[in-house]
Write an enzyme that holds these catalytic residues in place. Structure first.
Site, short mmCIF file in Angstrom:
data_model
loop_
_atom_site.label_atom_id
_atom_site.label_comp_id
_atom_site.label_asym_id
_atom_site.label_seq_id
_atom_site.Cartn_x
_atom_site.Cartn_y
_atom_site.Cartn_z
N CYS A 101 32.07 1.02 26.78
CA CYS A 101 32.77 -0.08 27.45
C CYS A 101 33.84 -0.63 26.53
O CYS A 101 33.67 -0.70 25.31
CB CYS A 101 31.79 -1.17 27.88
SG CYS A 101 31.30 -2.31 26.59
N GLU A 102 34.95 -1.00 27.14
CA GLU A 102 36.07 -1.46 26.33
C GLU A 102 35.88 -2.89 25.84
O GLU A 102 36.64 -3.38 25.03
CB GLU A 102 37.38 -1.34 27.12
CG GLU A 102 37.51 -2.27 28.30
CD GLU A 102 38.83 -2.06 29.04
OE1 GLU A 102 39.43 -0.98 28.92
OE2 GLU A 102 39.24 -2.99 29.76
N HIS A 103 34.85 -3.57 26.35
CA HIS A 103 34.63 -4.95 25.91
C HIS A 103 33.77 -5.04 24.66
O HIS A 103 33.95 -5.94 23.85
CB HIS A 103 33.98 -5.77 27.03
CG HIS A 103 34.77 -5.77 28.29
ND1 HIS A 103 34.24 -5.45 29.52
CD2 HIS A 103 36.08 -6.03 28.50
CE1 HIS A 103 35.19 -5.53 30.43
NE2 HIS A 103 36.31 -5.87 29.85
N HIS A 104 32.80 -4.12 24.53
CA HIS A 104 31.87 -4.20 23.40
C HIS A 104 31.79 -2.90 22.60
O HIS A 104 31.09 -2.85 21.60
CB HIS A 104 30.46 -4.57 23.89
CG HIS A 104 30.41 -5.81 24.72
ND1 HIS A 104 30.50 -5.78 26.10
CD2 HIS A 104 30.31 -7.10 24.36
CE1 HIS A 104 30.44 -7.02 26.56
NE2 HIS A 104 30.34 -7.84 25.54
N GLN A 142 34.04 0.68 34.08
CA GLN A 142 33.60 1.65 35.09
C GLN A 142 34.59 1.72 36.25
O GLN A 142 34.85 2.79 36.81
CB GLN A 142 32.20 1.28 35.57
CG GLN A 142 31.59 2.34 36.48
CD GLN A 142 30.18 2.01 36.88
OE1 GLN A 142 29.43 1.40 36.11
NE2 GLN A 142 29.79 2.41 38.08
N HIS A 170 25.06 0.16 31.82
CA HIS A 170 25.87 -0.39 30.74
C HIS A 170 24.95 -0.94 29.66
O HIS A 170 24.24 -1.92 29.88
CB HIS A 170 26.78 -1.51 31.27
CG HIS A 170 27.81 -0.99 32.22
ND1 HIS A 170 29.15 -1.03 31.95
CD2 HIS A 170 27.70 -0.37 33.42
CE1 HIS A 170 29.82 -0.48 32.94
NE2 HIS A 170 28.96 -0.08 33.85
N CYS A 172 25.67 -2.49 27.06
CA CYS A 172 25.99 -3.84 26.57
C CYS A 172 25.22 -4.89 27.38
O CYS A 172 24.94 -5.97 26.88
CB CYS A 172 27.49 -4.09 26.61
SG CYS A 172 28.25 -3.99 28.23
ZN LIG Z 1 30.42 -4.14 27.49
#
Ligand SMILES: [Zn+2]
Length: 213
Positions: A101-104, A142, A170, A172
């Site tokens: 994931c690009e956030h975490h 996603q 996910h 995360c």
């Molecule tokens: Zn994430």
């Protein structure tokens, strides 16, 4: 003015291509960054078990994110098998993938199901899985990944329509306790006839779901 900037950002986000303008750090700089993260986590990068970790992480990253250096259109190619008379749906189910994931930067583990309606020509079946893998080996949401797989196939093959469904877990969310482990997120993208004709969409969904017990 702001709107123009936003649109440009949106285009870049939906079609990430390796950006030649970005200056990549050296391997030594990447390894130093890992040592910083080890310290940030509360461990001692100089203890024996961690001595080679920065080197291993840098190497792992070049594999896990090798999709940035790969072009899905090149994989899909410009030559296709001509199949006179076959215009029924082609569905490739259960393409397993691992992304982040690009956030975490934490794993997304899932399966993609891809269908298309040929317009006189078809793709080699392994190419669809390769395209999923290229986009998976980049930082993702996603939703973006689902659209990117559909768009790449639509643009290269120019079929009557493309349907992509991704189901993924996910980490995360699972690991940080936001969601129960084992809960999956579903995303779909439909182009062409799949978008315009609900019957084609339902046919695709029934073929995908018929695999499940
Ligand atoms: Zn994430």
């Amino acid at each position: 003015m702001d709107e123009i900037v936003d649109k440009a950002a949106l285009t870049a986000a939906s079609k990430p291509t390796p950006n030649a303008q970005l200056k990549r750090p050296t391997r030594e700089q990447a390894e130093a960054a890992v040592r910083t993260l080890l310290l940030w986590s509360g461990d001692d990068p100089s203890r024996e078990g961690l001595l080679d970790t920065p080197k291993r992480v840098a190497k792992a990253y070049s594999e896990l994110f090798e999709g940035y250096g790969q072009d899905p259109h090149e994989v899909l190619g410009r030559t296709f098998e001509e199949v006179a008379g076959y215009d029924d749906m082609v569905v490739v189910r259960d393409i397993e993938f691992h992304s982040h994931c690009e956030h975490h930067m934490v794993p997304i583990i899932g399966r993609a199901h891809v269908g298309y309606l040929p317009d006189g020509r078809v793709l080699g079946l392994s190419k669809i899985a390769r395209v999923v893998d290229i986009f998976a080996r980049r930082l993702q949401t996603q939703e973006s990944m689902t659209a990117q797989v559909a768009d790449a196939i639509q643009e290269s093959l120019e079929p009557r329509g493309v349907a992509v469904m991704i189901e993924a877990e996910h980490m995360c969310m699972a690991m940080r306790g936001i969601r129960k482990q084992g809960s999956t997120t579903l995303t779909t993208t439909f182009t062409g006839a799949f978008r315009d004709e609900p019957a084609e969409q339902m046919h695709f969904m029934s073929l995908v779901n018929s695999a499940k017990k």
